[in-house]
Design a protein around this motif. Structure first.
Motif, PDB file in Angstrom:
ATOM      1  N   LEU A  32      -9.809  -7.515  32.911  1.00  0.00           N
ATOM      2  CA  LEU A  32      -9.380  -6.287  33.575  1.00  0.00           C
ATOM      3  C   LEU A  32      -8.688  -6.576  34.908  1.00  0.00           C
ATOM      4  CD1 LEU A  32     -12.359  -3.847  32.827  1.00  0.00           C
ATOM      5  CD2 LEU A  32     -10.309  -4.299  31.494  1.00  0.00           C
ATOM      6  N   ILE A  33      -9.134  -7.628  35.596  1.00  0.00           N
ATOM      7  CA  ILE A  33      -8.473  -7.995  36.861  1.00  0.00           C
ATOM      8  C   ILE A  33      -7.055  -8.486  36.586  1.00  0.00           C
ATOM      9  CG2 ILE A  33      -8.490  -9.671  38.752  1.00  0.00           C
ATOM     10  CD1 ILE A  33     -11.509  -9.357  38.897  1.00  0.00           C
ATOM     11  N   VAL A  34      -6.893  -9.283  35.519  1.00  0.00           N
ATOM     12  CA  VAL A  34      -5.548  -9.743  35.160  1.00  0.00           C
ATOM     13  C   VAL A  34      -4.655  -8.537  34.855  1.00  0.00           C
ATOM     14  CG1 VAL A  34      -4.211 -10.956  33.397  1.00  0.00           C
ATOM     15  CG2 VAL A  34      -6.241 -12.017  34.349  1.00  0.00           C
ATOM     16  N   ILE A  35      -5.205  -7.542  34.154  1.00  0.00           N
ATOM     17  CA  ILE A  35      -4.418  -6.340  33.854  1.00  0.00           C
ATOM     18  C   ILE A  35      -3.997  -5.640  35.152  1.00  0.00           C
ATOM     19  CG2 ILE A  35      -4.560  -4.024  32.835  1.00  0.00           C
ATOM     20  CD1 ILE A  35      -6.282  -5.256  30.613  1.00  0.00           C
ATOM     21  N   MET A  36      -4.943  -5.521  36.093  1.00  0.00           N
ATOM     22  CA  MET A  36      -4.610  -4.876  37.371  1.00  0.00           C
ATOM     23  C   MET A  36      -3.538  -5.648  38.126  1.00  0.00           C
ATOM     24  SD  MET A  36      -7.992  -3.534  39.217  1.00  0.00           S
ATOM     25  CE  MET A  36      -8.866  -2.116  38.644  1.00  0.00           C
TER      26      MET A  36
END
Lengths: 441, 348
Positions: A32-36
């Protein structure tokens, strides 16, 4: 010896259950951090970077506890399960060593860069560091699953003259037919946890009217990721695992489902308590023929019950196995319902004002942890009485020289240490959540 | 092939001692060289981005031992049950000492974690030294290749000795002196001013202690395990390793006086590598000698995994360790130079 076995099992169960509370968030949150970070670059919007920075703080604390509780897992193979290590080290040593060499170095090096290097690295460099941390944690998961898959379904080995097993095919071990579904199912389970945690924090911010814009961002990302992951965790990955079980561990499948008698057109039991004296399910609520259909895609297919197998090969704790499995499946179904409703509300632009739904989202974050834990209990209790399925029984794997008293001493030590760790972790994470993602300076 | 894996495991453990050694050493000195909160934050930030990766060398070495010599892994981990568990608890306390300290800006919170971090570092170093001492001394292996040691028995070197006896305690002190100096060199290299001056002073004293305790340990080793010299008698080139250790020590002594901290740090790396290689050379082909009967020794020959496992491992191990070395070069390069104090709320 019997006492030492119980202590060894209890210690492993306790330490692994506590440990896995942390990686399951790390694995999902890394994605999810990579997506953000990706959204921040694509939309050229610093807002997403600030959101990512908030989650990076939670990630760091979570990662630290995950690492320190993970080391005892690798150690315990040697300390408490020495006979097992002597027997199987020639195979699973490979995957465990590869985890260290390929995943841990990657993860720890880039975590340092990710947490400390944002200014030095620049936008793309920092995205790359985040991506490498994600890659490291997912590779790590793969090697652990490959190890467990071999214990569930041993392949690619040869037995040496002294009775120990050794690897006979490198790719055979890594591409064990058991690995694929189990790996995908576990990773998705982790994404479900992270998505629920992110949604819960978002829901709290919106309900409390703190950091409102961040709350909405977390909700948008959380519920969409949550719905996708929850659906894929059930189908095709959970279903695929079930079919693997039917093929390779049919006695486990029978015990999980509470099917005592072999029958054609077997029913799927939703609710009911196994009675191991009378070998039946009390007050069952079931759907006729569904188990046959789910297992073999035919309504009238014959499913083997426990009566088809010798009792010494039955899983040792059938009620606990049965409940673990039913809790996991039941929660998994509820997750799909919660996230599907949230996504529908989000698309109708009603989610942020639907307070009842936000309350549900805020309060439901503990349940994915329970589902992941009971999922692993299903895998591990289901493998019993085997340590390596069909090759070594659990009782044969224990260390011959470690007394029950010494195991109890360390078990108590772990209990004390983990209570402290757990309390500190909760305290610090709650502080970060209440403090919120507001920019400092 | 078995010799290769002996060297590979030895190499990874040595990398661990060199790399985690400096952050453990920084932990030992933490309370003594750094007095103010800013100084302590400088110490923590100097090891902050790297300590975690340094520790991975221990895990990776354990994994490599596991697949290349499974029997040794099983025997030593169950035999050293108690000290390993204590090491695990100390590693946990040390890690949370580093990671939790900076979350709350209150002097009491910070001093508490400073003490936890430092005391855990000190005890870890002594235990690691004692563990090496146990391997050199030998352990009470039985005919099945297993053993169990209590923490101590009588403190004399007898076949049924515990983890701690006078010999292994000496080894613990050697490790303590060496890594204190090594950590001091590192802090001196990464900092400036008062903190640097203190670190240099401590490192210089510890470096003399390293020489003295090493000489004592050398004599003690010759008494309790004279066979450690056998390999040196048959292969003269083995003396290159102790020579390397000695040169490392002299270099450290020289560069400490010249205040060339980076070179002194490299010298302490060379010293550690030389001493570790000397010990490994003397032990070969034993991985774990028996104090009971030398026919029970666990060697590279009677504990090796299969030929196929060893050769397939060779391919991925070389690839993996090369990549890992690349990460480390990149990581250390990214954080090169003197440490600047980050703003409150950032870094450690």
């Amino acid at each position: 010896m019997e006492d030492a076995l119980i202590m060894g099992r209890f210690q492993f169960a306790f330490t692994i259950m506590f440990h896995y509370l942390f990686p399951q968030l790390t694995i999902g949150l890394a994605l999810l951090i990579v997506i953000m970070k990706g959204l921040a670059i694509r939309k050229n919007d610093e807002f997403y970077n600030q959101g990512a920075r908030f989650w990076a703080k939670i990630f760091a604390v979570n990662f630290a506890v995950g690492v320190v509780t993970g080391i005892p897992m690798e150690f315990q193979f040697g300390t408490n399960w020495a006979k097992f290590s002597t027997f199987a080290g020639g195979v699973i040593g490979q995957t465990l060593a590869m985890e260290g060499v390929f995943a841990f170095f990657l993860e720890s090096s880039f975590l340092g860069l990710f947490l400390f290097g944002e200014k030095r690295l620049g936008k793309l460099g920092h995205f790359f560091a985040a991506f490498m941390v994600f890659l490291g944690s997912w590779i790590s998961g793969f090697f652990i699953i490959a190890t467990n898959a071999w214990m569930q379904h041993p392949v690619a080995y040869q037995m040496a003259a002294d009775g120990s097993v050794h690897i006979s095919s490198f790719w055979g071990l890594l591409l064990n037919p058991w690995v694929g579904w189990q790996y995908a199912h576990n990773m998705l389970g982790s994404v479900v946890t992270a998505a629920f945690v992110m949604s819960a924090v978002g829901a709290y911010y919106v309900l409390a009217n703190h950091h409102l814009e961040y709350g909405k961002m977390f909700l948008r990302i959380g519920v969409v990721a949550g719905l996708i992951a929850a659906v894929l965790a059930a189908f095709p990955t959970g279903d695929g695992q079930g079919k693997n079980l039917a093929k390779h561990q049919p006695v486990t499948l029978a015990a999980m489902e509470g099917l005592f008698e072999t029958k054609e057109g077997a029913e799927l039991i939703l609710i009911g308590q196994p009675d191991m004296e009378k070998l039946k399910i009390d007050n069952p609520i079931h759907i006729p023929n569904l188990l046959s259909f789910l297992t073999y895609n035919r309504w009238q297919a014959e499913v083997k019950g426990l009566d088809a197998f010798p009792r010494e090969n039955w899983p040792t704790n059938i009620p606990l196995l049965y409940f673990s499995y039913h809790i996991m499946v039941g929660l998994g179904t509820i997750f799909i319902a919660i996230m599907a409703t949230s996504v529908v509300l989000l698309r109708k632009q009603k989610l942020f004002s639907a307070r009842w739904m936000l309350w549900i989202l805020m309060l439901s974050f503990p349940f994915p942890y329970i589902a992941n834990t009971t999922g692993w209990m299903t895998a591990e209790l289901g493998r019993q009485p085997w340590l390596v399925y069909g090759l070594m029984r659990t009782a044969e794997g224990i260390s011959p020289t470690v007394s029950a008293g010494n195991s109890l001493f360390t078990l108590l030590g772990f209990m004390g240490m983990y209570t402290l760790l757990g309390l500190l972790f909760l305290f610090l994470v709650m502080r970060e959540v209440f403090h919120g993602p507001a920019v400092e300076k | 092939m078995e010799t290769f894996w002996f060297i590979a495991v030895g190499f990874m453990l040595t990398m661990y001692v060199i790399l985690d050694g400096f952050d453990l050493g920084a932990g030992i000195l933490h309370l003594f060289v750094a007095k103010s909160d800013n100084e302590r934050r400088l110490v923590l930030n100097s090891i902050g981005p790297v300590w975690d990766g340094n520790e991975v060398w221990l895990i990776a070495a354990g994994g490599t031992l596991y697949f290349s010599f499974p029997k040794v892994y099983a025997s030593s981990f169950s035999g050293f049950y108690l000290p390993l568990m204590i090491v695990l608890w100390l590693l946990m306390l040390r890690a949370i000492g580093i990671e939790f300290r900076h979350h709350i800006h209150h002097p009491m919170w910070k001093s508490f974690w400073d003490v936890v971090f430092s005391v855990a570092s000190i005890l870890l170093v002594v235990f690691f030294g004692a563990a090496l001492g146990n391997v050199v001394r030998g352990v009470p292996l039985n005919a099945d290749g297993y053993f169990f040691e209590p923490l101590w028995t009588t403190f004399s070197v007898v076949p049924e000795a515990g983890i701690l006896d006078w010999f292994t305690v000496i080894m613990g002190v050697v490790a303590f002196a060496t890594l204190t100096a090594h950590g001091g060199n590192f802090i001196a290299m990464k900092t400036e001013g008062e903190l640097q001056r203190h670190a240099r002073e401590f490192a210089a004293v510890a470096w003399l202690g390293t020489l003295m305790t090493s000489v004592v340990a050398l004599i003690a080793t010759s008494i309790i395990r004279p066979t450690i010299w056998d390999n040196y008698e048959t292969s003269w080139w083995g003396y290159l390793f102790p020579t390397m250790g000695l040169l490392g020590w002299l270099g450290g002594f020289y560069f400490q006086r010249k205040k060339e901290d980076a070179k002194a740090f490299i010298a302490s790396c060379v010293f550690i590598a030389g001493m570790a290689a000397s010990t490994a050379f003397g032990l070969f082909p034993n991985l774990l000698p028996a104090s009971t009967d030398s026919s029970f020794n666990l060697t590279v020959h009677n504990t090796a995994a299969s030929e196929y496992g060893h050769s397939v491992g060779l391919v991925w191990w070389i690839i993996g360790v090369t990549i890992a070395a690349g990460y480390f070069v990149y990581l250390f390069y990214s954080f090169r130079g003197k440490i600047k104090l980050p703003a409150e709320g950032e870094g450690y």
